[in-house]
Write an enzyme that holds these catalytic residues in place. Structure first.
Site, short mmCIF file in Angstrom:
data_model
loop_
_atom_site.label_atom_id
_atom_site.label_comp_id
_atom_site.label_asym_id
_atom_site.label_seq_id
_atom_site.Cartn_x
_atom_site.Cartn_y
_atom_site.Cartn_z
N LYS A 22 0.83 -1.21 0.00
CA LYS A 22 0.00 0.00 0.00
C LYS A 22 0.86 1.26 0.00
CE LYS A 22 -1.71 1.94 3.73
NZ LYS A 22 -2.50 2.48 4.85
N ASN A 23 1.92 1.25 0.81
CA ASN A 23 2.75 2.45 0.94
C ASN A 23 3.63 2.71 -0.28
OD1 ASN A 23 1.69 3.00 3.44
ND2 ASN A 23 3.34 2.03 4.58
N ARG A 93 -4.31 10.10 4.76
CA ARG A 93 -3.21 11.06 4.81
C ARG A 93 -2.40 11.09 3.52
NH1 ARG A 93 -2.87 13.26 9.59
NH2 ARG A 93 -3.51 12.14 11.45
N CYS A 117 -4.77 16.82 10.55
CA CYS A 117 -3.36 17.04 10.22
C CYS A 117 -2.99 18.50 10.46
CB CYS A 117 -3.12 16.67 8.76
SG CYS A 117 -1.43 16.26 8.42
N ARG A 122 2.90 17.54 12.18
CA ARG A 122 3.25 16.43 11.30
C ARG A 122 3.98 17.02 10.10
NH1 ARG A 122 0.67 11.41 12.30
NH2 ARG A 122 1.24 10.76 10.21
N VAL A 124 3.68 17.76 7.13
CA VAL A 124 3.08 18.41 5.96
C VAL A 124 3.85 19.68 5.61
CG1 VAL A 124 0.98 19.46 5.02
CG2 VAL A 124 0.82 17.43 6.43
N ASP A 125 4.41 20.32 6.64
CA ASP A 125 5.17 21.55 6.38
C ASP A 125 6.39 21.28 5.51
OD1 ASP A 125 6.22 20.11 8.56
OD2 ASP A 125 7.32 21.87 9.28
N ILE A 330 10.10 6.66 16.55
CA ILE A 330 9.56 7.36 15.37
C ILE A 330 8.30 8.16 15.71
CG2 ILE A 330 8.76 7.11 12.98
CD1 ILE A 330 11.61 6.19 13.26
#
Length: 421
Positions: A22-23, A93, A117, A122, A124-125, A330
């Site tokens: 999937k990833n 996500r 989010c 997280r 996204v930045d 993580i």
């Protein structure tokens, strides 16, 4: 809402086929938007997130053609809208992955922030800053990321990731493939799924060097053309079934997989007492009826031990001989499953980012609730070895990452069934 009922105590024995990752499939699907002709992606797993991504393309005006083997053909030339709406992306996500390809190929994009989010908390930045380094003008307003390429298109850039981000690396690598000039990504993610995406982009005509290392160099090209590509096998699904076999003292052969992308996990399984043999595309684990030995695990970015296998090894330690420490470096809040496992009699103590697990010979079946994707897999594994019946609620989490989990476990002899909520 469906539930799983599992009657424990059966040693797993048999062979199963591993699904596509999937990833890897999600970024590869996003990358099809870069092409100027039809692209075929093979070996897609039959999962909710994949269906959502294909539905998103349909909303954009693209009409994906899917066959019964879950191979999909996508022709992005038919795209009509460059918006990824909130009602579709709120559950996924990975929807952020269409941002880079759309800005690079079509000059603009409007992508809803994935559900829950927050910018800054997280990575996204990192996606936004990477695209800004390439000249994109980006506003975040009303829950949407609105991005435009500068006149003449995105420009190659040198970009350093403050923290290692798999999706960040993928997004910027995709955008850089069509940018003007050279881009160098430093402190890039090294995961096999990043390499798989790079290989797909190269199959379309991209010029990428260094994927799989922490420095990736991309020389932008004018166009990316049609291609056919097969998604790599899912290393986490592979590891999950191997741990399930180890916990039950059984023997399992997993086929259509790749032992080279799972070395840290295989070494820990051998340390736990498993006999592991491998071929080019298969792995066999045999416990010969023995109880596993507890192992210490510390998660870290690839090629170290994967965070997505942490919960499964807590299940292994819970019934193992001895005591093992599992350290999570993580993600925060990744021990939610521990409190459900306590209901089954597991002896686990959480101290900060460490779970100290003292093995017990017997777990007891109990009603439990899945809290997230990998935590739910650990509950399934514990249920397979527990005395009596375990009822697992909220299994939609499992369905997000495991294709036909009850059918595959039934093939290995497990007493497991799905019941409607």
């Amino acid at each position: 809402m469906d539930k799983l009922i599992i009657t424990g105590g059966v040693r797993l024995d048999g062979e199963i086929r591993i699904s596509g990752a999937k990833n890897s499939a999600l970024p590869i699907l996003a990358a099809t938007l870069l092409a100027d002709g039809p692209v075929t992606v093979q070996n897609l797993p039959h999962l909710h997130d994949i269906t959502t991504m294909i539905e998103l393309f349909g909303r954009m005006g693209i009409e994906p053609v899917i066959d019964e083997k879950l191979s999909v053909e996508i022709d992005p030339r038919t795209i009509k809208t460059l918006v990824a709406p909130y009602e579709l992306v709120k559950t996924m996500r990975a929807s952020i992955l269409v941002l880079g390809p759309m800005v690079a190929r079509f000059g603009e994009a409007e992508v809803a922030l994935p559900g829950g989010c927050a910018i800054g908390s997280r990575p996204v930045d990192l996606h936004i800053r990477g695209l800004e380094a390439m000249g994109a003008i980006i506003d975040v307003e009303g829950g949407y990321i609105k991005a435009k390429a500068p006149e003449g298109g995105l420009r190659g850039a040198n970009f350093f990731f403050d923290t290692v981000s798999v999706t960040g690396t993928e997004n910027i690598m995709m955008a850089a493939s069509l940018a003007n000039g050279r881009s160098v990504l430093q402190n890039a993610a090294r995961e096999p799924e990043v390499v798989d995406l790079a290989n797909f982009l190269i199959a379309m005509g991209a010029k990428i060097h260094g994927a799989g290392t922490d420095t990736i160099t991309i020389d932008g090209v004018k166009r990316l053309g049609p291609a056919t590509y097969k998604v790599m096998p899912d290393r986490i699904e592979t590891g999950t079934y191997l741990v399930a076999a180890a916990v039950t003292g059984g023997r399992v052969k997993v086929k259509d997989t790749d032992p080279t992308i799972l070395e840290a996990v295989l070494l820990k399984l051998q340390e736990a007492g498993a006999e592991v043999t491998t071929g080019e595309d298969w792995i066999e684990l045999n416990m010969h009826g023995k109880r596993p030995k507890a192992v210490n695990v510390r998660t870290a970015p690839y090629p170290a031990f994967p965070t997505d296998m942490q919960a499964q090894f807590i299940s292994l330690n819970a019934i193992a001989e001895g005591t093992g420490a599992v350290i999570e470096t993580i993600f925060e809040n990744r021990f939610m499953h521990v409190y459900e496992m306590h209901r089954m009699g597991a002896q686990i103590q959480v101290e900060g980012n460490t779970a100290i697990v003292t093995g017990t010979e017997v777990l007891k079946g109990a009603p439990v609730m899945a809290t997230d994707l990998r935590a739910s897999a650990s509950l399934v594994i514990s249920a397979l070895v527990a005395q009596g019946d375990t009822l697992i609620d909220r299994i939609y989490h499992i369905d997000r990452g495991y294709e036909c989990i009850e059918e595959k476990l039934q093939m290995l002899g497990a007493k497991i069934r799905r019941v409607p909520g």
